[in-house]
Design an enzyme around this catalytic site. Structure first.
Site: not given
Ligand code: UT7
Length: 328
Positions: A113, A255, A285
């Site tokens: 990215c 970005h 994104n």
């Molecule tokens: O260009 C670079 C590209 N990559 C990025 O920008 C990614 C950078 N990371 C992020 O933006 C964030 O880490 C995410 C958006 C990917 C995830 O957000 P988070 O607040 O860090 O969530 P998490 O990984 O801590 O997950 C919290 C909960 C989990 O459930 P449990 O384990 O607490 O039960 C996930 O399974 O949210 C769950 N979860 C979702 N729930 C509903 C993860 N994705 C989803 C979803 N819908 N799409």
């Protein structure tokens, strides 16, 4: 010293809008979760058969028209992409042929990215060295073609689009000068964001691999923490080099990955979040296309004024990061 920079910009996004509610029919997610965790409401997704070169050609034609030049006036085409038409040949070569840019060299640039930011610096260096008079830089992505639509952690994040700029020596008081660029990589983050199978490390083996192995895999938490730090370090490094303070920047164009990443970086820099332009709510994104898509929209909205300091900052697979300081 000659001023080198952006003389014109043009973008293209696919027509099809896909909302969070539509994604909630594919995976266990909701509009509420996606908006509250990322700021994304919808994204554009290509029609079947549409590839990165197709979006890139649309954006390139627009930028040529706005600049008032023809394809034969371009000496080099750089396509920054992580979703090329093929592993090889380069997508830039396909764009070159489709455009009819018969005098141009062409190559792809892979910096995740951060690709557009890397490509701007590369283009500026080619012009400064005298090896090209005009370089077309295109960020073009169809990441939805390599997305795992069963992985809710990643599939809600990405969208498709393309943005193109012409980089050349600028006449007095025209264009937008690239004053300085700062590029970095932390290859220890190799596995934080990758498509593990189908390269020379893990050639596709039908007995061992599934489709998911060839699609995006991401350690979201790790990328999140890296991204906040990358934005802060890049802004500080570029401002320090120029002898200005982050508060002197009229706009930061980050970005467009996640609103929470941008808010956390703004807080650490003690800058208002409004200083960071965002349109990820509508495009998600789009990787190497996200910064030009944002700039194009800012121009449409008359947000950019001559003489302002504008800082572009990217981060992504590699892990790469960096930015360009522009004098608008
Ligand atoms: O260009 C670079 C590209 N990559 C990025 O920008 C990614 C950078 N990371 C992020 O933006 C964030 O880490 C995410 C958006 C990917 C995830 O957000 P988070 O607040 O860090 O969530 P998490 O990984 O801590 O997950 C919290 C909960 C989990 O459930 P449990 O384990 O607490 O039960 C996930 O399974 O949210 C769950 N979860 C979702 N729930 C509903 C993860 N994705 C989803 C979803 N819908 N799409």
């Amino acid at each position: 010293m000659i001023r080198i920079g952006i003389s014109a910009i043009g973008c293209h996004v696919p027509e099809r809008v896909v909302t969070n509610d539509e994604l909630s029919k594919l995976v266990d997610t909701s509009d509420e979760w996606i908006v509250s965790h990322t700021g994304i409401s919808e994204r554009r997704i290509v029609a079947e058969g549409e590839a990165a070169s197709d979006l890139g050609v649309h954006a390139a034609r627009k930028v040529l028209q706005r600049r008032g030049i023809g394809p034969e006036d371009i000496d080099m085409i750089i396509v920054a992409t992580s979703s090329p038409d093929y592993p090889f040949p380069a997508t830039a070569c396909i764009v070159q042929h489709q455009l009819g840019a018969g005098k141009a060299g062409a190559f792809d640039l892979s910096a995740g990215c951060t690709g557009f930011v890397y490509a701007l610096d590369t283009a500026q260096a080619l012009v400064a060295a005298g090896s090209a008079r005009r370089v077309m830089v295109i960020g073009s992505e169809v990441l939805t073609s390599v997305t795992n639509w069963e992985d809710r952690n990643s599939c809600v994040l990405f969208g498709d689009g393309a943005g193109a700029v012409v980089i050349e020596a600028l006449d007095d008081d025209t264009g937008h000068q690239i004053v300085h660029s700062w590029l970095r990589s932390d290859g220890a983050g190799e596995t934080a964001l990758l498509r593990p199978v189908s390269g020379s490390r893990n050639p596709f083996d039908p007995a061992r691999h599934t489709a998911a192995d060839m699609q995006i895999q991401m350690d979201g938490k790790r990328v999140y923490l890296f991204a906040v730090d990358a934005i802060v370090r890049t802004i500080r490094a570029l401002c320090d080099h120029q002898g200005i303070a982050p508060a002197d920047l009229a706009w930061i164009v980050p970005h467009q990955a996640n609103l929470r990443i941008i808010e956390a970086a703004a807080k650490r820099l003690k800058l208002p979040t409004e200083r960071f332009y965002t349109n990820l709510d509508r495009y998600a994104n789009t990787s190497a296309a996200s910064i030009p898509l944002a700039i194009d929209e800012m121009i449409d909205r008359s947000l950019l004024q001559t003489g302002q300091w504008v800082l572009l900052v990217g981060f992504g697979a590699g892990l790469t990061y960096g930015g360009n300081l522009l004098r608008w």
